[in-house]
Design a protein around this motif. Sequence first.
Motif, PDB file in Angstrom:
ATOM      1  N   TYR A   1       0.851  -1.185   0.000  1.00  0.00           N
ATOM      2  CA  TYR A   1       0.000   0.000   0.000  1.00  0.00           C
ATOM      3  C   TYR A   1       0.891   1.240   0.000  1.00  0.00           C
ATOM      4  O   TYR A   1       1.573   1.529   0.990  1.00  0.00           O
ATOM      5  N   VAL A   2       0.893   1.947  -1.113  1.00  0.00           N
ATOM      6  CA  VAL A   2       1.742   3.127  -1.282  1.00  0.00           C
ATOM      7  C   VAL A   2       0.934   4.372  -0.930  1.00  0.00           C
ATOM      8  O   VAL A   2      -0.177   4.569  -1.444  1.00  0.00           O
ATOM      9  N   ILE A   3       1.483   5.217  -0.071  1.00  0.00           N
ATOM     10  CA  ILE A   3       0.862   6.493   0.247  1.00  0.00           C
ATOM     11  C   ILE A   3       1.856   7.602  -0.061  1.00  0.00           C
ATOM     12  O   ILE A   3       3.074   7.426   0.073  1.00  0.00           O
ATOM     13  N   THR A   4       1.344   8.745  -0.499  1.00  0.00           N
ATOM     14  CA  THR A   4       2.214   9.853  -0.891  1.00  0.00           C
ATOM     15  C   THR A   4       1.629  11.179  -0.423  1.00  0.00           C
ATOM     16  O   THR A   4       0.414  11.330  -0.257  1.00  0.00           O
ATOM     17  N   HIS A   5       2.529  12.125  -0.219  1.00  0.00           N
ATOM     18  CA  HIS A   5       2.148  13.507   0.074  1.00  0.00           C
ATOM     19  C   HIS A   5       3.315  14.388  -0.334  1.00  0.00           C
ATOM     20  O   HIS A   5       4.406  14.275   0.238  1.00  0.00           O
ATOM     21  N   GLY A   6       3.108  15.262  -1.308  1.00  0.00           N
ATOM     22  CA  GLY A   6       4.211  16.085  -1.791  1.00  0.00           C
ATOM     23  C   GLY A   6       5.351  15.204  -2.264  1.00  0.00           C
ATOM     24  O   GLY A   6       5.147  14.311  -3.099  1.00  0.00           O
ATOM     25  N   ASP A   7       6.559  15.430  -1.730  1.00  0.00           N
ATOM     26  CA  ASP A   7       7.710  14.624  -2.133  1.00  0.00           C
ATOM     27  C   ASP A   7       7.973  13.456  -1.180  1.00  0.00           C
ATOM     28  O   ASP A   7       9.045  12.856  -1.208  1.00  0.00           O
ATOM     29  N   SER A   8       6.970  13.131  -0.347  1.00  0.00           N
ATOM     30  CA  SER A   8       7.102  12.022   0.600  1.00  0.00           C
ATOM     31  C   SER A   8       6.355  10.796   0.083  1.00  0.00           C
ATOM     32  O   SER A   8       5.275  10.908  -0.510  1.00  0.00           O
ATOM     33  N   ARG A   9       6.921   9.627   0.362  1.00  0.00           N
ATOM     34  CA  ARG A   9       6.322   8.373  -0.093  1.00  0.00           C
ATOM     35  C   ARG A   9       6.608   7.290   0.937  1.00  0.00           C
ATOM     36  O   ARG A   9       7.744   7.155   1.407  1.00  0.00           O
TER      37      ARG A   9
ATOM     38  N   ASP B   1       2.167  17.403   5.935  1.00  0.00           N
ATOM     39  CA  ASP B   1       3.239  18.406   5.893  1.00  0.00           C
ATOM     40  C   ASP B   1       4.256  18.187   7.012  1.00  0.00           C
ATOM     41  O   ASP B   1       5.426  18.554   6.873  1.00  0.00           O
ATOM     42  N   ALA B   2       3.821  17.596   8.123  1.00  0.00           N
ATOM     43  CA  ALA B   2       4.711  17.386   9.275  1.00  0.00           C
ATOM     44  C   ALA B   2       5.375  16.020   9.253  1.00  0.00           C
ATOM     45  O   ALA B   2       6.009  15.626  10.229  1.00  0.00           O
ATOM     46  N   GLY B   3       5.240  15.275   8.148  1.00  0.00           N
ATOM     47  CA  GLY B   3       5.901  13.983   8.046  1.00  0.00           C
ATOM     48  C   GLY B   3       4.930  12.826   8.138  1.00  0.00           C
ATOM     49  O   GLY B   3       3.756  12.935   7.767  1.00  0.00           O
ATOM     50  N   LEU B   4       5.411  11.711   8.653  1.00  0.00           N
ATOM     51  CA  LEU B   4       4.619  10.493   8.795  1.00  0.00           C
ATOM     52  C   LEU B   4       4.098  10.379  10.225  1.00  0.00           C
ATOM     53  O   LEU B   4       4.875  10.478  11.176  1.00  0.00           O
ATOM     54  N   THR B   5       2.797  10.169  10.356  1.00  0.00           N
ATOM     55  CA  THR B   5       2.180   9.941  11.659  1.00  0.00           C
ATOM     56  C   THR B   5       1.586   8.543  11.689  1.00  0.00           C
ATOM     57  O   THR B   5       0.900   8.127  10.744  1.00  0.00           O
ATOM     58  N   VAL B   6       1.845   7.816  12.776  1.00  0.00           N
ATOM     59  CA  VAL B   6       1.371   6.447  12.938  1.00  0.00           C
ATOM     60  C   VAL B   6       0.511   6.391  14.205  1.00  0.00           C
ATOM     61  O   VAL B   6       1.003   6.684  15.297  1.00  0.00           O
ATOM     62  N   THR B   7      -0.762   6.032  14.048  1.00  0.00           N
ATOM     63  CA  THR B   7      -1.685   5.961  15.174  1.00  0.00           C
ATOM     64  C   THR B   7      -2.156   4.527  15.345  1.00  0.00           C
ATOM     65  O   THR B   7      -2.617   3.896  14.392  1.00  0.00           O
TER      66      THR B   7
ATOM     67  N   TRP C   1       2.780   8.151  17.173  1.00  0.00           N
ATOM     68  CA  TRP C   1       4.189   8.514  17.036  1.00  0.00           C
ATOM     69  C   TRP C   1       4.412   8.904  15.569  1.00  0.00           C
ATOM     70  O   TRP C   1       3.522   8.744  14.732  1.00  0.00           O
ATOM     71  N   GLY C   2       5.584   9.427  15.287  1.00  0.00           N
ATOM     72  CA  GLY C   2       5.827   9.820  13.901  1.00  0.00           C
ATOM     73  C   GLY C   2       7.291  10.062  13.606  1.00  0.00           C
ATOM     74  O   GLY C   2       8.145  10.074  14.500  1.00  0.00           O
ATOM     75  N   ILE C   3       7.566  10.241  12.311  1.00  0.00           N
ATOM     76  CA  ILE C   3       8.921  10.503  11.826  1.00  0.00           C
ATOM     77  C   ILE C   3       8.860  11.690  10.893  1.00  0.00           C
ATOM     78  O   ILE C   3       7.935  11.824  10.075  1.00  0.00           O
ATOM     79  N   ARG C   4       9.875  12.557  10.978  1.00  0.00           N
ATOM     80  CA  ARG C   4       9.956  13.684  10.047  1.00  0.00           C
ATOM     81  C   ARG C   4      11.426  13.923   9.692  1.00  0.00           C
ATOM     82  O   ARG C   4      12.327  13.761  10.512  1.00  0.00           O
ATOM     83  N   SER C   5      11.634  14.316   8.457  1.00  0.00           N
ATOM     84  CA  SER C   5      12.965  14.662   7.956  1.00  0.00           C
ATOM     85  C   SER C   5      13.111  16.170   8.028  1.00  0.00           C
ATOM     86  O   SER C   5      12.227  16.910   7.575  1.00  0.00           O
ATOM     87  N   VAL C   6      14.222  16.658   8.623  1.00  0.00           N
ATOM     88  CA  VAL C   6      14.413  18.089   8.820  1.00  0.00           C
ATOM     89  C   VAL C   6      15.837  18.484   8.455  1.00  0.00           C
ATOM     90  O   VAL C   6      16.748  17.654   8.383  1.00  0.00           O
ATOM     91  N   GLN C   7      16.015  19.746   8.225  1.00  0.00           N
ATOM     92  CA  GLN C   7      17.370  20.277   8.048  1.00  0.00           C
ATOM     93  C   GLN C   7      18.025  20.427   9.407  1.00  0.00           C
ATOM     94  O   GLN C   7      17.387  20.854  10.370  1.00  0.00           O
ATOM     95  N   ALA C   8      19.292  20.057   9.481  1.00  0.00           N
ATOM     96  CA  ALA C   8      20.012  20.104  10.770  1.00  0.00           C
ATOM     97  C   ALA C   8      20.173  21.546  11.239  1.00  0.00           C
ATOM     98  O   ALA C   8      20.229  22.469  10.442  1.00  0.00           O
TER      99      ALA C   8
END
Length: 293
Positions: free
Chosen positions: A12-20, A135-141, A286-293
Amino acid sequence: MGLQHSPSGDQYVITHGDSRAVITRVGATLRSYTVAGHDVIDGFDLDERATDGRGQVLAPWPNRLTDGRYQYGGRDCQAPLNEVERHDAIHGLVRWLDWTLVDRAPALAALACALRPQPGYEWRLDLQVVYALGDAGLTVTFQAVNLSRESAPFGVGFHPYLTLGTPTIDGLDLMIPGAVASGSHDFQEPHGIGSIELDHAFGDLAVGPDGRSVARLTDQAHERSVELWVDQAYRYLMVYTGDLVAEPTRRRTAVAIEPMTCPPDAFRTGEDLIELEPGKAWQGSWGIRSVQA
């Protein structure tokens, strides 16, 4: 390999903007997550099964259960030993089950599993996990409902391996918002990983004003970070530097930061064990997000 032959079943592929992200039917497992073409987790390929817990859901207990044996509600329970060399039962009972897709949208996939009474666990739970990109990344509930007539012991965890695409994690910085019982590893301030080997449960998590605890893995050289956050339903983070993963070439290439509701052996010790009353539900995110350092 065609999807019908994949060891992890339907994808099951999910996408949002440049996230997959890709979630599998087997185990409701998070097989991959990328942002702008960069891997955020170290997952596994379509023609592979999950190894070393990669991306898996860990329920109704996370981590290790010594001897696979515990007592609860007047029952003496013996779970199958699936980590024979350590003589324990690890990561629960749902990792290899087929889950059912119950909701679907371009940026969302929800899967459910009915956990039936069986040797080692005598209660009935309805489980559901929702993966959502935004927009804030991946959220897992995650939600668990006790359909038994008596209180059920319960814990849950997840097993993502975070990566910044570096050949090794040794040059990365790690920040974990908690401590281990021995006090031998303190990453509450960002700290170079170097040659440190971790397979430790961090508790007493510091909570921010938004009600979340945040761990961070940073590549200073490329000014990139990946963050994993948990809400207050998850009281522990298991941190594993991958020193003993099955494939030698993948050792110390990613850091597993695992949200957990309870520490290892909670079914035996009772420490932070969720005792889910009949008909009651538990939920956490919980969730994961990619950010600039």
